[in-house]
Motif scaffolding. Structure first.
Motif, mmCIF file in Angstrom:
data_model
loop_
_atom_site.group_PDB
_atom_site.id
_atom_site.type_symbol
_atom_site.label_atom_id
_atom_site.label_comp_id
_atom_site.label_asym_id
_atom_site.label_seq_id
_atom_site.Cartn_x
_atom_site.Cartn_y
_atom_site.Cartn_z
ATOM 1 N N GLY A 113 6.731 -1.803 5.985
ATOM 2 C CA GLY A 113 6.073 -1.043 4.919
ATOM 3 C C GLY A 113 4.933 -1.767 4.239
ATOM 4 N N TYR A 114 4.269 -2.623 4.955
ATOM 5 C CA TYR A 114 3.240 -3.498 4.366
ATOM 6 C C TYR A 114 1.986 -2.722 3.956
ATOM 7 C CZ TYR A 114 0.224 -7.659 4.085
ATOM 8 O OH TYR A 114 -0.634 -8.655 3.675
ATOM 9 N N TYR A 115 1.604 -1.732 4.757
ATOM 10 C CA TYR A 115 0.355 -1.005 4.488
ATOM 11 C C TYR A 115 0.636 0.374 3.892
ATOM 12 C CZ TYR A 115 -1.906 -4.339 7.685
ATOM 13 O OH TYR A 115 -2.373 -5.474 8.296
ATOM 14 N N ALA A 116 -0.194 0.766 2.920
ATOM 15 C CA ALA A 116 -0.156 2.140 2.429
ATOM 16 C C ALA A 116 -0.768 3.042 3.495
ATOM 17 C CB ALA A 116 -0.945 2.250 1.138
ATOM 18 N N ALA A 117 -0.198 4.222 3.676
ATOM 19 C CA ALA A 117 -0.714 5.195 4.641
ATOM 20 C C ALA A 117 -0.863 6.532 3.916
ATOM 21 C CB ALA A 117 0.255 5.304 5.822
ATOM 22 N N PRO A 118 -1.575 7.487 4.506
ATOM 23 C CA PRO A 118 -1.749 8.782 3.838
ATOM 24 C C PRO A 118 -0.407 9.433 3.490
ATOM 25 C CG PRO A 118 -3.223 8.593 5.722
ATOM 26 C CD PRO A 118 -2.311 7.390 5.765
ATOM 27 N N HIS A 119 -0.433 10.316 2.495
ATOM 28 C CA HIS A 119 0.726 11.098 2.062
ATOM 29 C C HIS A 119 1.864 10.218 1.546
ATOM 30 C CE1 HIS A 119 -1.548 14.195 4.047
ATOM 31 N NE2 HIS A 119 -1.396 13.605 5.222
ATOM 32 N N GLY A 120 1.504 9.099 0.935
ATOM 33 C CA GLY A 120 2.527 8.240 0.335
ATOM 34 C C GLY A 120 3.385 7.492 1.334
ATOM 35 N N MET A 121 3.007 7.530 2.597
ATOM 36 C CA MET A 121 3.801 6.834 3.622
ATOM 37 C C MET A 121 3.436 5.342 3.637
ATOM 38 S SD MET A 121 5.467 9.359 4.932
ATOM 39 C CE MET A 121 6.058 8.902 6.561
ATOM 40 N N ARG A 122 4.281 4.553 4.276
ATOM 41 C CA ARG A 122 4.005 3.130 4.470
ATOM 42 C C ARG A 122 4.051 2.833 5.960
ATOM 43 N NH1 ARG A 122 2.112 1.045 -0.147
ATOM 44 N NH2 ARG A 122 2.433 -0.986 0.802
ATOM 45 N N GLU A 123 3.283 1.841 6.377
ATOM 46 C CA GLU A 123 3.306 1.436 7.786
ATOM 47 C C GLU A 123 3.547 -0.063 7.882
ATOM 48 O OE1 GLU A 123 -0.418 3.077 9.134
ATOM 49 O OE2 GLU A 123 0.543 4.963 9.703
#
Ligand SMILES: CC(C)(COP(=O)(O)OP(=O)(O)OC[C@H]1O[C@@H](n2cnc3c(N)ncnc32)[C@H](O)[C@@H]1OP(=O)(O)O)[C@@H](O)C(=O)NCCC(=O)NCCS
Length: 152
Positions: free
Chosen positions: A121-131
């Motif tokens: 979950g290090y990176y923020a992704a669209p729609h509040g997701m994490r990558e």
């Protein structure tokens, strides 16, 4: 070597490659840190920003404009950056890359990087997701794959 006065050029390149904005002041601040340096290719189509601390170096960012990809620019940049880091006594190079970023992962593996860690979950992704981020490491010198360019 890019100098700090070129931070706006680097910021413009970065903006073409990433959703997350790094403005010129942010890039200038990173370039000014002890042990940091940036390389830009002669045609100003891509750059790499690296920090070295003792025997370690870290790629802070690497990008090539969409119109000039798959011509070896990133390979040449990371290879030249590793050589420069070695001149500053670095023996290894680390970086974080989004686990979904297959082009970058392919590029890094080709020059000798291997996975040594995973940051969930290090990176923020669209729609509040994490990558997730993969942590990659390579010994310097990197593997040679035959690209060579001039750098400013
Ligand atoms: C990742 C990135 C820097 C690659 O730049 P580039 O100049 O196109 O890379 P190169 O031409 O040196 O590619 C070298 C090799 O990497 C691999 N590669 C690069 N892009 C690829 C893609 N889209 N798909 C599959 N493999 C790819 C291939 O093995 C390629 O060799 P080949 O073209 O002979 O097959 C560029 O796509 C980019 O700026 N992306 C957005 C920003 C980014 O993700 N930066 C990395 C953050 S850690």
């Amino acid at each position: 070597m890019a100098d700090i006065g070129e931070a706006p050029v680097l910021a413009a390149l970065h903006a073409q490659c990433f959703l997350e904005v790094w403005n010129a002041a942010t890039i200038a601040g990173l370039m000014a840190a002890t042990g940091s340096f940036a390389l830009i290719d002669e045609d100003h189509t891509g750059f790499i920003l690296v920090r070295t601390v003792a025997e370690e170096s870290e790629v802070l960012t690497l990008c090539v404009t969409p119109a000039t990809r798959r011509r070896g620019v990133a390979t040449a940049l990371v290879t030249a950056a590793a050589e420069r880091a070695a001149a500053a006594n670095a023996a290894v190079m680390f970086l974080e890359v989004n686990a979904t970023n297959n082009p970058a992962i392919a590029l890094y593996k080709r020059v000798g990087f291997g996975q040594v860690g995973l940051r969930k979950g290090y990176y923020a992704a669209p729609h509040g997701m994490r990558e997730d981020a993969l942590v990659l490491r390579a010994s310097i010198p990197l593997l040679r794959v035959g690209f060579s360019l001039q750098f400013g």
